[in-house]
Design an enzyme around this catalytic site. Structure first.
Site, mmCIF file in Angstrom:
data_model
loop_
_atom_site.group_PDB
_atom_site.id
_atom_site.type_symbol
_atom_site.label_atom_id
_atom_site.label_comp_id
_atom_site.label_asym_id
_atom_site.label_seq_id
_atom_site.Cartn_x
_atom_site.Cartn_y
_atom_site.Cartn_z
ATOM 1 N N SER A 85 -2.961 -2.599 -18.738
ATOM 2 C CA SER A 85 -2.191 -2.491 -20.159
ATOM 3 C C SER A 85 -1.731 -0.999 -20.375
ATOM 4 C CB SER A 85 -3.574 -2.494 -21.016
ATOM 5 O OG SER A 85 -4.410 -1.312 -21.010
ATOM 6 N N LYS A 86 -1.040 -0.932 -21.412
ATOM 7 C CA LYS A 86 -0.260 0.207 -21.611
ATOM 8 C C LYS A 86 -1.265 1.330 -21.794
ATOM 9 C CE LYS A 86 3.093 1.159 -23.800
ATOM 10 N NZ LYS A 86 3.972 1.148 -22.802
#
Ligand code: GLU
Length: 501
Positions: free
Chosen positions: A260-261
């Site tokens: 994920s970011k």
């Protein structure tokens, strides 16, 4: 329902079905890569399809972003929305009539039915099921409506959805990555295939398109494994022969959390902006979920095409290790010819205002190549280039250089006044060199001569010169560095520090 039939004799046609609802994600890129490798190995075709039936979230900009991201990685498709092909159009939003026609046929064949349940009713049912500890799924209430009643309600202006009648079978298929998988379809509710506005749902549109586009193998992320069972029921209802399926393990961080970011870049454009090379990303993605069975870590695209195998893809282990990517990136940077590396570094240097944005030519280009060539060994990403090379273009602040002289372990052997005098003498000696002999060897001889005159060990003079000219503790070899910094800038910088208060 039995295993899907093996389509060994069919021409290989695989696809990446991208949703244009965001940027080009590394997961999409990996799926595209595996499909492309598979297609190339089998002399097949790789198709890019745009799954844009989510009208609210799909944008043209995002579609462009996906195309750009894949193209930048070199994952070029044979058929797609921008290229056409025999079974287009390749955007689902341009195929609505096709889905509607097949849905009407399914209703006609009694494999699907109109459902008039309102969102409120469905929500109430869902809550009731949850409250009673049951898995929420559609009750099938509208299955009982007669065709005549349903037709009458449609004529009266009601806008139903279309639902597939799920056959309550024990189903199985042999996944090319995960092996045999089973599911009890009696646990499924009847899924919506066409919404009340005539737009198809994902699984249904996918099945129609795989069939119409002659897709032989559906190779995609493991998040779609369970959808495959719904899709197999749709194939069966439509009388279409299903393709083969393979589902790749989802990308994970090294700590096994979902990528994920939060843990770093996840979009291809971000990696590009961070100075990664497409070769490194492709190499790295190939190894995220595929195990070559050897220690080999560096693979060119051709090498991947020769070695990649679906049965060496892991069903549970696809670690995206950013430190490995960084290592690979440094490797690919070192492999590039200096001309090519300079070309790729230019946008970063121009972005930092160090060079004009139009590509330099002549002596400018030669100088730039020499500078980049000097830093090539140390560069791990293109993004680092401006910081490493700024001093070739801009004079450092003399006061900052003086501060560095005070702390450096070689320079500290002498007082600041002794150092300033030595730098002034270096400048005087170096001034004797003409522009034409401003090259590494005469520079070395001159400065070695100065160190000898002073009676200092060479590093006690060379380090202060390095700090004075670059304000950096570590640079490429000093004499090559001075050659690239140039005669007038070197003399100016030495004198600025020598004369600094
Ligand atoms: N549009 C879907 C996605 O991006 C495609 C899934 C599939 O390959 O069937 O997840």
């Amino acid at each position: 329902m039995t295993d899907s039939a093996r389509n060994t004799s069919k021409p290989v046609r695989v696809r990446i079905a991208a949703s244009p609802t965001g940027k080009c994600h590394v997961g999409t890129a990996r799926t595209a890569l595996y499909n492309l490798l598979f297609a190339r190995q089998r002399g097949g075709k790789f198709i890019l399809r745009i799954d844009d039936t989510d009208v609210q979230r799909s944008t043209t900009e995002s579609e462009q972003g996906v195309l750009e991201g894949l193209r930048w990685l070199g994952l070029e498709w044979d058929e797609g929305p921008d290229k056409g092909g025999p079974w287009g159009p390749y955007r689902q939003s341009e195929r609505l009539q096709l889905y509607q026609r097949h849905a009407a046929e399914l209703v006609e064949k009694d494999r699907a039915y109109y459902c008039f349940c309102s969102p409120e009713e469905l929500e109430r049912e869902r809550k009731e099921a949850l409250a009673n500890g049951r898995m929420p799924r559609y009750s099938g209430r509208c299955r009982a409506l007669s065709r005549a009643d349903a037709e009458a309600r449609r004529q009266a202006g009601e806008r139903p959805v279309v639902r597939l009648k799920i056959e309550p079978l024990t189903m199985s298929f042999t996944d090319l990555v995960k092996g045999r998988i089973e599911l009890d379809a009696s646990l499924m509710g009847d899924p919506v295939i066409l919404k009340s506005d005539g737009v198809p749902t994902y699984s249904y549109a996918t099945v129609v398109d795989e069939h119409e586009m002659r897709i032989s193998h559906v190779l995609r992320g493991a998040d779609h494994t369970t959808n495959t069972f719904v899709q197999l029921q749709i194939y069966e209802a439509l009388g279409f022969e299903p393709p083969e399926f393979g589902h790749f393990a989802l990308l994970l961080n090294p700590d096994r959390s979902k990528i994920s970011k939060r843990t770093g870049a996840v979009f291809i454009g971000e990696f590009r902006d961070e100075g990664y090379l497409p070769e490194a990303i492709v190499n790295h993605l190939a190894l995220c979920g595929w195990n070559p069975g050897t220690d080999q870590e560096v693979f060119s695209f051709d090498g991947l095409q020769a070695a990649f195998a679906l049965d060496q893809c892991s069903s549970s282990n696809a670690i995206f290790d950013r430190s490995k990517l960084l290592w690979l990136n440094g490797h690919y940077i070192r492999q590039l010819g200096v001309e090519e590396l300079t070309r790729r570094t230019l946008p970063f240097l121009a972005g930092a205002g160090l060079v004009p944005s139009e590509p330099p030519a002549g002596p400018e280009l030669e100088r730039l190549k020499a500078i980049i060539g000097l830093e090539q060994e140390r560069l791990k990403t293109l993004y680092e280039a401006p910081e490493l090379v700024t001093f070739f273009f801009r004079d450092p602040d003399p006061a900052a250089c003086l501060e560095l002289l005070k702390t450096d372990r070689f320079a500290r052997k002498h007082t600041p006044d002794e150092l300033k005098r030595a730098l002034a003498e270096c400048a005087a000696a170096l001034r004797e060199l003409e522009d034409s002999s401003w090259t590494a060897l005469p520079l070395k001889e001159t400065l070695e001569g100065e160190a000898a005159k002073l009676g200092w060990k060479p590093p006690e003079l060379f380090m202060p010169v390095r700090l004075t000219v670059s304000a950096r503790q570590a640079t490429p070899p000093l004499f090559e560095t001075l050659e690239c910094v140039g005669r007038s800038a070197t003399l100016r910088r030495l004198l600025a520090v020598a004369g600094a208060p």
